[in-house]
Design a protein around this motif. Structure first.
Motif, PDB file in Angstrom:
ATOM      1  N   SER A 249       0.832  -1.205   0.000  1.00 53.25           N
ATOM      2  CA  SER A 249       0.000   0.000   0.000  1.00 53.25           C
ATOM      3  C   SER A 249       0.867   1.256   0.000  1.00 53.25           C
ATOM      4  CB  SER A 249      -0.900  -0.004   1.235  1.00 53.25           C
ATOM      5  OG  SER A 249      -1.691  -1.164   1.217  1.00 53.25           O
ATOM      6  N   ALA A 250       0.459   2.223  -0.805  1.00 55.26           N
ATOM      7  CA  ALA A 250       1.156   3.508  -0.923  1.00 55.26           C
ATOM      8  C   ALA A 250       2.621   3.343  -1.331  1.00 55.26           C
ATOM      9  CB  ALA A 250       1.019   4.335   0.363  1.00 55.26           C
ATOM     10  N   CYS A 251       2.893   2.385  -2.205  1.00 55.41           N
ATOM     11  CA  CYS A 251       4.248   2.176  -2.722  1.00 55.41           C
ATOM     12  C   CYS A 251       4.312   2.287  -4.239  1.00 55.41           C
ATOM     13  CB  CYS A 251       4.797   0.837  -2.253  1.00 55.41           C
ATOM     14  SG  CYS A 251       5.164   0.833  -0.483  1.00 55.41           S
ATOM     15  N   GLY A 252       3.303   2.894  -4.853  1.00 54.93           N
ATOM     16  CA  GLY A 252       3.476   3.261  -6.257  1.00 54.93           C
ATOM     17  C   GLY A 252       2.683   2.490  -7.295  1.00 54.93           C
ATOM     18  N   LYS A 253       1.656   1.732  -6.904  1.00 50.97           N
ATOM     19  CA  LYS A 253       0.887   0.993  -7.922  1.00 50.97           C
ATOM     20  C   LYS A 253       0.119   1.939  -8.841  1.00 50.97           C
ATOM     21  CE  LYS A 253      -1.254  -1.628  -5.001  1.00 50.97           C
ATOM     22  NZ  LYS A 253      -0.507  -1.087  -3.865  1.00 50.97           N
ATOM     23  N   THR A 254      -0.648   2.867  -8.240  1.00 51.96           N
ATOM     24  CA  THR A 254      -1.454   3.768  -9.068  1.00 51.96           C
ATOM     25  C   THR A 254      -0.542   4.562 -10.006  1.00 51.96           C
ATOM     26  OG1 THR A 254      -3.119   3.917  -7.347  1.00 51.96           O
ATOM     27  CG2 THR A 254      -3.148   5.649  -9.016  1.00 51.96           C
ATOM     28  N   ASN A 255       0.587   5.000  -9.460  1.00 54.43           N
ATOM     29  CA  ASN A 255       1.514   5.777 -10.285  1.00 54.43           C
ATOM     30  C   ASN A 255       2.068   4.974 -11.446  1.00 54.43           C
ATOM     31  OD1 ASN A 255       2.402   8.674  -9.290  1.00 54.43           O
ATOM     32  ND2 ASN A 255       1.705   7.490  -7.528  1.00 54.43           N
ATOM     33  N   ASP A 278      -4.804  -1.635  -8.502  1.00 47.47           N
ATOM     34  CA  ASP A 278      -4.706  -2.123  -7.118  1.00 47.47           C
ATOM     35  C   ASP A 278      -4.905  -3.623  -6.963  1.00 47.47           C
ATOM     36  OD1 ASP A 278      -4.259  -1.246  -4.376  1.00 47.47           O
ATOM     37  OD2 ASP A 278      -6.326  -1.829  -3.968  1.00 47.47           O
ATOM     38  N   VAL A 302      -4.219   7.336  -3.534  1.00 47.11           N
ATOM     39  CA  VAL A 302      -3.585   8.245  -2.577  1.00 47.11           C
ATOM     40  C   VAL A 302      -3.517   9.635  -3.219  1.00 47.11           C
ATOM     41  CG1 VAL A 302      -1.447   8.738  -1.320  1.00 47.11           C
ATOM     42  CG2 VAL A 302      -2.128   6.351  -1.719  1.00 47.11           C
ATOM     43  N   ARG A 371      -7.543  10.427   0.072  1.00 50.86           N
ATOM     44  CA  ARG A 371      -7.759   9.622  -1.143  1.00 50.86           C
ATOM     45  C   ARG A 371      -8.727  10.301  -2.106  1.00 50.86           C
ATOM     46  NH1 ARG A 371      -5.126   4.276  -1.503  1.00 50.86           N
ATOM     47  NH2 ARG A 371      -3.969   4.206   0.433  1.00 50.86           N
ATOM     48  N   ARG A 402       9.399  -0.653  -0.814  1.00 51.24           N
ATOM     49  CA  ARG A 402      10.002   0.639  -0.504  1.00 51.24           C
ATOM     50  C   ARG A 402      11.209   0.341   0.385  1.00 51.24           C
ATOM     51  NH1 ARG A 402       7.695   6.074   0.076  1.00 51.24           N
ATOM     52  NH2 ARG A 402       5.759   5.448  -0.938  1.00 51.24           N
ATOM     53  N   PHE A 483      12.801   3.151  -4.600  1.00 46.91           N
ATOM     54  CA  PHE A 483      12.915   4.012  -3.413  1.00 46.91           C
ATOM     55  C   PHE A 483      14.291   3.997  -2.753  1.00 46.91           C
ATOM     56  CE2 PHE A 483       8.449   2.897  -3.994  1.00 46.91           C
ATOM     57  CZ  PHE A 483       7.823   4.138  -3.886  1.00 46.91           C
ATOM     58  N   PHE A 491      15.958  10.265  -2.847  1.00 42.26           N
ATOM     59  CA  PHE A 491      15.751   9.160  -3.788  1.00 42.26           C
ATOM     60  C   PHE A 491      16.807   9.241  -4.887  1.00 42.26           C
ATOM     61  CE2 PHE A 491      11.300   9.735  -2.204  1.00 42.26           C
ATOM     62  CZ  PHE A 491      11.200   8.505  -1.587  1.00 42.26           C
ATOM     63  N   GLY A 495      12.228   7.839 -10.750  1.00 40.08           N
ATOM     64  CA  GLY A 495      10.924   7.195 -10.556  1.00 40.08           C
ATOM     65  C   GLY A 495       9.837   7.702 -11.487  1.00 40.08           C
ATOM     66  N   PHE A 496       8.588   7.466 -11.092  1.00 38.68           N
ATOM     67  CA  PHE A 496       7.399   7.893 -11.842  1.00 38.68           C
ATOM     68  C   PHE A 496       7.530   7.536 -13.332  1.00 38.68           C
ATOM     69  CE2 PHE A 496       7.749  10.411  -7.953  1.00 38.68           C
ATOM     70  CZ  PHE A 496       6.535  10.101  -7.376  1.00 38.68           C
ATOM     71  N   ASN A 499      10.164   5.245 -14.673  1.00 38.74           N
ATOM     72  CA  ASN A 499      10.136   3.805 -14.411  1.00 38.74           C
ATOM     73  C   ASN A 499       9.925   3.018 -15.708  1.00 38.74           C
ATOM     74  OD1 ASN A 499      10.555   4.215 -11.681  1.00 38.74           O
ATOM     75  ND2 ASN A 499       8.362   4.331 -11.215  1.00 38.74           N
TER      76      ASN A 499
HETATM   77  P1  GTP Z   1      -2.498   1.974  -2.408  1.00 36.53           P
HETATM   78  O1  GTP Z   1      -3.634   2.655  -3.081  1.00 36.53           O
HETATM   79  O2  GTP Z   1      -2.419   2.280  -0.954  1.00 36.53           O
HETATM   80  O3  GTP Z   1      -2.455   0.509  -2.645  1.00 36.53           O
HETATM   81  O4  GTP Z   1      -1.146   2.676  -2.966  1.00 36.53           O
HETATM   82  P2  GTP Z   1      -0.337   2.568  -4.343  1.00 36.53           P
HETATM   83  O5  GTP Z   1       0.571   1.389  -4.306  1.00 36.53           O
HETATM   84  O6  GTP Z   1      -1.250   2.678  -5.493  1.00 36.53           O
HETATM   85  O7  GTP Z   1       0.631   3.851  -4.279  1.00 36.53           O
HETATM   86  P3  GTP Z   1       0.619   5.222  -5.129  1.00 36.53           P
HETATM   87  O8  GTP Z   1       0.896   5.003  -6.567  1.00 36.53           O
HETATM   88  O9  GTP Z   1      -0.601   5.973  -4.774  1.00 36.53           O
HETATM   89  O10 GTP Z   1       1.889   5.969  -4.525  1.00 36.53           O
HETATM   90  C1  GTP Z   1       2.014   6.226  -3.152  1.00 36.53           C
HETATM   91  C2  GTP Z   1       3.118   7.205  -2.886  1.00 36.53           C
HETATM   92  O11 GTP Z   1       4.340   6.777  -3.475  1.00 36.53           O
HETATM   93  C3  GTP Z   1       2.830   8.582  -3.441  1.00 36.53           C
HETATM   94  O12 GTP Z   1       3.161   9.540  -2.463  1.00 36.53           O
HETATM   95  C4  GTP Z   1       3.748   8.703  -4.626  1.00 36.53           C
HETATM   96  O13 GTP Z   1       4.132  10.028  -4.845  1.00 36.53           O
HETATM   97  C5  GTP Z   1       4.927   7.803  -4.256  1.00 36.53           C
HETATM   98  N1  GTP Z   1       5.539   7.200  -5.456  1.00 36.53           N
HETATM   99  C6  GTP Z   1       4.900   6.496  -6.418  1.00 36.53           C
HETATM  100  N2  GTP Z   1       5.748   6.119  -7.398  1.00 36.53           N
HETATM  101  C7  GTP Z   1       6.965   6.579  -7.036  1.00 36.53           C
HETATM  102  C8  GTP Z   1       8.266   6.525  -7.638  1.00 36.53           C
HETATM  103  O14 GTP Z   1       8.490   5.945  -8.701  1.00 36.53           O
HETATM  104  N3  GTP Z   1       9.292   7.116  -6.944  1.00 36.53           N
HETATM  105  C9  GTP Z   1       9.087   7.747  -5.754  1.00 36.53           C
HETATM  106  N4  GTP Z   1      10.136   8.302  -5.150  1.00 36.53           N
HETATM  107  N5  GTP Z   1       7.863   7.852  -5.167  1.00 36.53           N
HETATM  108  C10 GTP Z   1       6.829   7.272  -5.798  1.00 36.53           C
END
Ligand code: GTP
Ligand code: SPV
Ligand code: MN
Length: 588
Positions: A249-255, A278, A302, A371, A402, A483, A491, A495-496, A499
């Motif tokens: 969770s919150a480790c970059g899936k949506t991104n 997700d 997120v 969210r 992460r 990360f 970092f 990223g982003f 990737n």
């Molecule tokens: P859940 O919805 O909780 O399952 O989260 P998720 O895995 O979809 O994570 P999400 O893509 O929302 O990213 C969560 C956080 O990670 C955000 O604050 C992003 O800015 C950060 N993040 C995402 N991708 C990267 C990346 O490639 N590099 C870095 N440094 N941060 C990232």
């Protein structure tokens, strides 16, 4: 709305228990949803945002004590304690039903019960499964409308006689933290959730059904329910390859799911298509390969950190018909804001708690786990296959966490069994997505630690068995880490969107078109094999640092894995101990 006696009698039972004043069946029509939205606004649960800038959008604030999933209050209630395994909280089902039964008794007095039939997965897909959630929250109804296929069609899909639906009971009750419980009864296809109004605790189709209950169903029925995004990469010839990736969770899936390729790729004609951000339900298809669907219909993403640069597609997805939870409310133009959206100074606003706030204040304005709930169809890069009943074929599975040190930018497993090992040893720093301390490294196998509905040792075994069935049709398995930090805590990897450069190597490896070097932990790219054209901050030396495998750290890691594996006792498949032994041999 249905003649299905199994549904009707179960709803009757829930009515008798919770004693609502009214019962409303959700048919999913626009008129009904509009009326419910107005009611939600009238009772102060939601507010409508600027109709020009954010048409159809709403803002909601949860209770201050209710802002994330509560893992310590989440239970797997299997008859035998052993079946929940060492990584889950177990509760005897009878005791759980008794205790929660008392809390639910009369919990909807003076309120309306909403009966929400919904489908996880496209209506008509053989992958899809139906759930019915009863709730006393309009916020839940409106979120479920975005996140699932909700209403009459779902009941039609279930049919008049089937008993194969997940029974979800939710009541906000008093939002009492001390009596908050999220209980799963996998053997009964049942979920009971009480005293929360937050996301993953109450949108029962999501983590509770599509992962905890579905993972148990998948084990019994021969498929996988995973905490994975699904994306398609289109090459300049128009061929699309699909990747499924599991990050905690919150480790970059949506991104990652919505990434925009860097200029050097875009110019050549590369595109990325989002199938899911997700959850993935994965089956072996008639052709013997793995096929995946996204069971959801929207994104519960997120908010903080989402901006025009990091994830323009996610931001675009939130511009209409979206619900924002626990973000900053800008009063001048009735819009929303969160940390990392833009650099504009914010004045005359309310923070996530509803207090007067401006960006000069030290305290954050949006909750770190605030969210957006956005319809998938809003996403500019949504895949044409999003509604495909058969899903998409998976070429690569990617695990990632992460990690400040230890894990390199990317490596590939030697084979499926080694890949299951790589997934099983995933570790990641905790985030604000769950209550508790943030930034502590914990083992989170396949990003499923909080979501596996049965014994994790059996889960590993299930993965190994799927691999045996797939044989040489198995996708390749990789691990990534976006990360890694330098000594100053920055970092190293941009990223982003960048990737994409790593995904490019991954796809090339799947096609047998890229070289690799053997390291003690798996295959790695040669530093020059990751395309860094057009990157200002990454040169070959930095690539080497990102790919470095620190043997001393990995020896510590191996010791940690031994400790972790001990938990599983004799339910840990021997193949994984073998893989650990082989890793230690390679480390010397
Ligand atoms: P859940 O919805 O909780 O399952 O989260 P998720 O895995 O979809 O994570 P999400 O893509 O929302 O990213 C969560 C956080 O990670 C955000 O604050 C992003 O800015 C950060 N993040 C995402 N991708 C990267 C990346 O490639 N590099 C870095 N440094 N941060 C990232
Ligand atoms: C997660 O925590 O992994 C989420 C958000 O995707 S929630 O729906 O709350 O589980
Ligand atoms: Mn998630």
């Amino acid at each position: 709305m249905t003649k299905n006696k199994n549904v009707l009698s179960w709803v009757d039972e829930m009515v008798a228990l919770t004693k609502p004043d009214n019962v409303v069946w959700i048919d999913g029509s626009d008129e009904q949803l509009e009326a419910l939205t107005n009611e939600s606004i009238a009772i102060g649960e939601m507010q409508r945002l600027n109709e020009e800038k954010l048409p159809g959008c709403l803002i909601h604030r949860t209770a201050i004590n209710d802002v994330a999933r509560v893992e310590h209050r989440t239970f797997i209630c299997s008859t035998n304690e052993e079946d929940a395994g060492p990584t889950n909280n177990w509760w005897n089902p009878k005791e759980a039903y008794d205790k929660l039964g008392k809390l639910f008794d009369g919990s909807m007095k003076g309120r309306t019960m909403y009966v929400i039939p919904y489908s996880m997965g496209p209506i008509g897909s053989p992958f899809s499964k139906v759930g019915v959630e009863v709730t006393d929250s309009i916020y839940v109804v409106l979120n479920m409308d975005i996140m699932t296929r909700m209403g009459k069609d779902a009941l039609k899909q279930l049919g008049d006689t089937s008993n194969d639906f997940v029974r979800g009971l939710h009541s906000k009750a008093d939002i009492d933290e001390e009596n908050r419980y999220i209980c799963h009864f996998p053997e009964d296809n049942t979920i009971w959730s009480i005293n929360s109004g937050y996301g993953g605790n109450v949108l029962l189709g999501k983590k509770c059904f599509a992962l905890r209950i579905a993972s148990y169903q998948g084990k019994n029925e021969g498929w996988l329910a995973e905490h994975m995004l699904i994306l398609g990469i289109e090459n300049p010839k128009g061929e699309v390859k699909y990747i499924a990736a599991a990050f905690p969770s919150a480790c970059g899936k949506t991104n990652l799911a919505m990434l925009i390729p860097p200029e050097i790729y875009a110019q050549k004609g590369y595109k990325v298509w989002c199938v899911g951000d997700d959850i993935a339900w994965i089956r072996i298809g008639d052709d013997g390969r793995l096929w995946a669907i996204n069971p959801e219909n929207g994104f519960f993403g997120v908010a903080p950190g989402t901006n025009e640069k990091s994830n323009p597609n996610a931001l675009a997805s939130t511009k209409k018909n979206t619900i924002f939870t626990n973000v900053v409310h800008k009063l001048d133009d009735n819009t929303v804001w969160w940390e990392g959206l833009d650099k504009e100074p914010i004045t005359n606003a309310l923070n996530w708690k509803g207090e007067e706030w401006n960006s000069d204040m030290a305290e954050k304005g949006a909750h770190p786990n605030s969210r957006f709930t956005a319809p998938a169809i809003n996403c500019p890069c949504i895949s044409d296959e999003f509604n495909s009943p058969s899903g998409v074929p998976i070429s690569a599975i990617v695990f990632g966490g992460r990690r400040a040190k230890t894990a390199p930018l990317v490596y590939q497993s030697y084979d499926w069994q080694h890949g299951v090992f790589v997934g099983s040893i995933m570790a990641s720093e905790t985030t604000a997505a769950a209550s508790g301390e943030v930034g502590v490294v914990r083992r989170d196998p396949m990003a499923m630690l909080p979501f596996c509905g049965y014994h994790m040792g059996d889960y590993f075994k299930h993965w190994l068995e799927i691999g045996k069935k797939l044989g040489d049709k198995a996708p390749e398995i990789f691990n990534v880490n976006w990360f890694r930090l330098d000594d100053d805590g920055n970092f190293i990897w941009p990223g982003f969107g960048d990737n994409m450069r790593v995904l490019d190597w991954i796809i090339k490896r799947c096609e047998g078109k890229a070289d690799a070097v053997e390291t003690p932990i798996g295959y790695e790219p040669k530093p020059e094999d990751i395309n860094i054209d057009g990157l200002d901050d990454v040169d070959l030396d930095i690539m080497k640092e990102l790919l470095d495998v620190d043997v001393a750290l990995w020896k510590e890691e191996a010791a940690g894995i031994h400790e972790f594996y001990k938990k599983f006792g004799d339910r840990l498949p021997s193949e994984l101990m073998d893989e650990l032994g082989k890793l230690e041999e390679r480390l010397g």
